[in-house]
Each structure stands twice: as structure tokens, then as C-alpha cells.
Design a protein around this motif. Structure first.
Motif, PDB file in Angstrom:
ATOM      1  N   THR A   1       0.793  -1.230   0.000  1.00 46.07           N
ATOM      2  CA  THR A   1       0.000   0.000   0.000  1.00 46.07           C
ATOM      3  C   THR A   1       0.826   1.281   0.000  1.00 46.07           C
ATOM      4  O   THR A   1       0.286   2.360  -0.276  1.00 46.07           O
ATOM      5  N   GLU A   2       2.109   1.182   0.308  1.00 43.24           N
ATOM      6  CA  GLU A   2       2.978   2.360   0.326  1.00 43.24           C
ATOM      7  C   GLU A   2       4.190   2.100  -0.573  1.00 43.24           C
ATOM      8  O   GLU A   2       5.077   1.319  -0.200  1.00 43.24           O
ATOM      9  N   PRO A   3       4.254   2.729  -1.732  1.00 44.19           N
ATOM     10  CA  PRO A   3       5.307   2.436  -2.707  1.00 44.19           C
ATOM     11  C   PRO A   3       6.733   2.565  -2.165  1.00 44.19           C
ATOM     12  O   PRO A   3       7.624   1.824  -2.584  1.00 44.19           O
ATOM     13  N   SER A   4       6.971   3.468  -1.241  1.00 43.92           N
ATOM     14  CA  SER A   4       8.330   3.695  -0.749  1.00 43.92           C
ATOM     15  C   SER A   4       8.683   2.828   0.455  1.00 43.92           C
ATOM     16  O   SER A   4       9.836   2.843   0.912  1.00 43.92           O
ATOM     17  N   TYR A   5       7.730   2.066   0.936  1.00 47.74           N
ATOM     18  CA  TYR A   5       7.968   1.347   2.199  1.00 47.74           C
ATOM     19  C   TYR A   5       9.032   0.266   2.065  1.00 47.74           C
ATOM     20  O   TYR A   5       9.911   0.126   2.930  1.00 47.74           O
ATOM     21  N   HIS A   6       8.977  -0.508   1.003  1.00 44.45           N
ATOM     22  CA  HIS A   6       9.914  -1.625   0.842  1.00 44.45           C
ATOM     23  C   HIS A   6      11.358  -1.157   0.916  1.00 44.45           C
ATOM     24  O   HIS A   6      12.205  -1.777   1.576  1.00 44.45           O
ATOM     25  N   ALA A   7      11.653  -0.046   0.274  1.00 43.05           N
ATOM     26  CA  ALA A   7      13.033   0.458   0.252  1.00 43.05           C
ATOM     27  C   ALA A   7      13.502   0.922   1.625  1.00 43.05           C
ATOM     28  O   ALA A   7      14.708   0.995   1.881  1.00 43.05           O
ATOM     29  N   SER A   8      12.565   1.212   2.518  1.00 42.17           N
ATOM     30  CA  SER A   8      12.931   1.673   3.855  1.00 42.17           C
ATOM     31  C   SER A   8      13.291   0.525   4.790  1.00 42.17           C
ATOM     32  O   SER A   8      13.839   0.758   5.875  1.00 42.17           O
ATOM     33  N   LEU A   9      12.972  -0.690   4.398  1.00 43.78           N
ATOM     34  CA  LEU A   9      13.242  -1.849   5.238  1.00 43.78           C
ATOM     35  C   LEU A   9      14.725  -2.190   5.255  1.00 43.78           C
ATOM     36  O   LEU A   9      15.447  -1.959   4.279  1.00 43.78           O
ATOM     37  N   SER A  10      15.182  -2.776   6.353  1.00 40.20           N
ATOM     38  CA  SER A  10      16.553  -3.282   6.392  1.00 40.20           C
ATOM     39  C   SER A  10      16.678  -4.438   5.399  1.00 40.20           C
ATOM     40  O   SER A  10      15.678  -5.034   4.981  1.00 40.20           O
ATOM     41  N   LEU A  11      17.903  -4.768   5.050  1.00 41.28           N
ATOM     42  CA  LEU A  11      18.122  -5.856   4.096  1.00 41.28           C
ATOM     43  C   LEU A  11      17.583  -7.178   4.627  1.00 41.28           C
ATOM     44  O   LEU A  11      17.044  -8.001   3.878  1.00 41.28           O
ATOM     45  N   VAL A  12      17.700  -7.389   5.931  1.00 42.25           N
ATOM     46  CA  VAL A  12      17.174  -8.616   6.521  1.00 42.25           C
ATOM     47  C   VAL A  12      15.659  -8.657   6.419  1.00 42.25           C
ATOM     48  O   VAL A  12      15.072  -9.686   6.090  1.00 42.25           O
ATOM     49  N   SER A  13      15.002  -7.529   6.680  1.00 40.90           N
ATOM     50  CA  SER A  13      13.547  -7.482   6.568  1.00 40.90           C
ATOM     51  C   SER A  13      13.090  -7.675   5.128  1.00 40.90           C
ATOM     52  O   SER A  13      12.050  -8.297   4.878  1.00 40.90           O
TER      53      SER A  13
END
Length: 199
Positions: free
Chosen positions: A123-135
Motif C-alpha cells: 500500500t505504500e510504494p516507498s515502504y519496501h526500500a525503507s526496510l533493512s536488508l534482513v527485513s
């Protein structure tokens, strides 16, 4: 002289909190999955609770924030599962285990915090990029971003909004340098959140 009901209540709450604390002082104090994240599980839990407190969250959500990843400390094979490409389902393990002592208002946001990550990725296009690499890596094992149908179902789930709040505190609780709240202060939230019927 026999202990009063109030004294028995306090002793029971403390015993439960002490049991939980041993997990964080033991396996939780080690580096998260041997260095996959920059903080230990205990530092992560304390920071997550700190974020909830800063957001003026209810006590039950402060408790959920601190306890949300306890499934990692119960299932010590989770690291091996992660490395082999298997989802350890720590959210289910943790929520089910905590259900012995805590009400759904604590355990259900924990149960749904992984689903909340999948929901936010959808639902939030920018959210994935904000996650840590592990997440980001664990997201793949957990099913990836939700479909539109899954998002709609999630939004109707009890405690889904709390799970989203918890998820955001979780994502911002991985700073190895940030000063931590006092452990005992956080444990006081845990003791007050214990379900009265188990005492």
C-alpha cells in the motif's frame, strides 16, 4: 500472616515478567542472527518499546512492542530456518506462547506484525526500500507484498491498525547507538499488561 490478594497478584506478575526477562538477558542479548542486524534482539525490543512510549501508546501496545519478536527467542532454530530459506513464523510462535499470560490486545498485534509489513509493502510504494536488508529478505519468505484481496482482508482483521503501528515502531528500532530506556521501566509495562484471569 497470609499474603494479601494484592501481594499475590504482584508476585505473580513479577514471576511472569522475570521469566520473560531471562529470555532477553540470555539468547536475546546476543547479536541478532549472528550479525544479520546491527543490534541484539534485546536492544531492538527496548528501542521498539521506546518508540511506542514516545508515540504515547497504550500500555498494552508498549508491551506488544517490547515482546513482538519473542518468538525468535523461543524457537532457537529460527536462524537455521532463515538461512535455509524457510519462514520461522516467529510471530505465531510468540503470540501463541504469550497467550498463556497476556490478553489479545497484546498478543494479536504481535501475531499480525509480519502481515502488517506485507500490507505496507503493498500500500505504500516507498515502504519496501525503507526496510533493512534482513527485513527485505524475510519478506520474500513470508509471502511478499499482499494482493489487493489480502489487503482488504487484513484491514478487516481485529487489531490490524495496532499491528501497523507496531510495525512502524519495529522498523525504526535498529539503531546500535541510540540510548535505551531502563529495562526495569519497560518490564513494569509488561507486569501491568498480564491478563488478570491467570493470576
Amino acid at each position: 500472616m497470609e499474603a494479601s490478594a494484592t501481594e499475590n497478584d504482584a508476585a505473580a506478575r513479577k514471576a511472569i515478567a522475570d521469566h520473560i526477562r531471562t529470555l532477553f538477558e540470555g539468547p536475546g542479548s546476543r547479536q541478532w542472527y549472528d550479525g544479520y542486524e546491527a543490534v541484539s534482539q534485546t536492544r531492538h525490543a527496548l528501542q521498539c518499546a521506546q518508540n511506542a512510549i514516545a508515540a504515547s501508546a497504550e500500555e498494552r501496545l508498549v508491551s506488544a512492542a517490547f515482546l513482538h519478536d519473542i518468538g525468535h527467542l523461543i524457537d532457537l532454530n529460527g536462524r537455521d530456518k532463515f538461512q535455509s530459506g524457510t519462514d520461522a513464523q516467529h510471530e505465531e510462535i510468540g503470540a501463541n506462547w504469550l497467550g498463556q499470560w497476556f490478553p489479545p490486545s497484546v498478543t494479536e498485534p504481535i501475531r499480525w506484525h509480519v502481515a502488517a509489513k506485507r500490507y505496507l509493502c503493498a500500500t505504500e510504494p516507498s515502504y519496501h526500500a525503507s526496510l533493512s536488508l534482513v527485513s527485505q529478505r524475510s519478506l520474500v519468505l513470508q509471502g511478499g507484498a499482499m494482493s489487493a484481496g489480502e489487503c482488504a482482508a487484513f484491514e478487516k482483521t481485529c487489531f490490524s491498525a495496532d499491528a501497523v503501528r507496531l510495525r512502524r515502531w519495529d522498523d525504526h528500532a535498529k539503531d546500535p547507538e541510540k540510548p535505551l530506556p531502563d529495562f526495569q521501566d519497560v518490564m513494569a509495562y509488561i507486569m501491568r499488561s498480564v491478563r488478570v484471569s491467570v493470576l
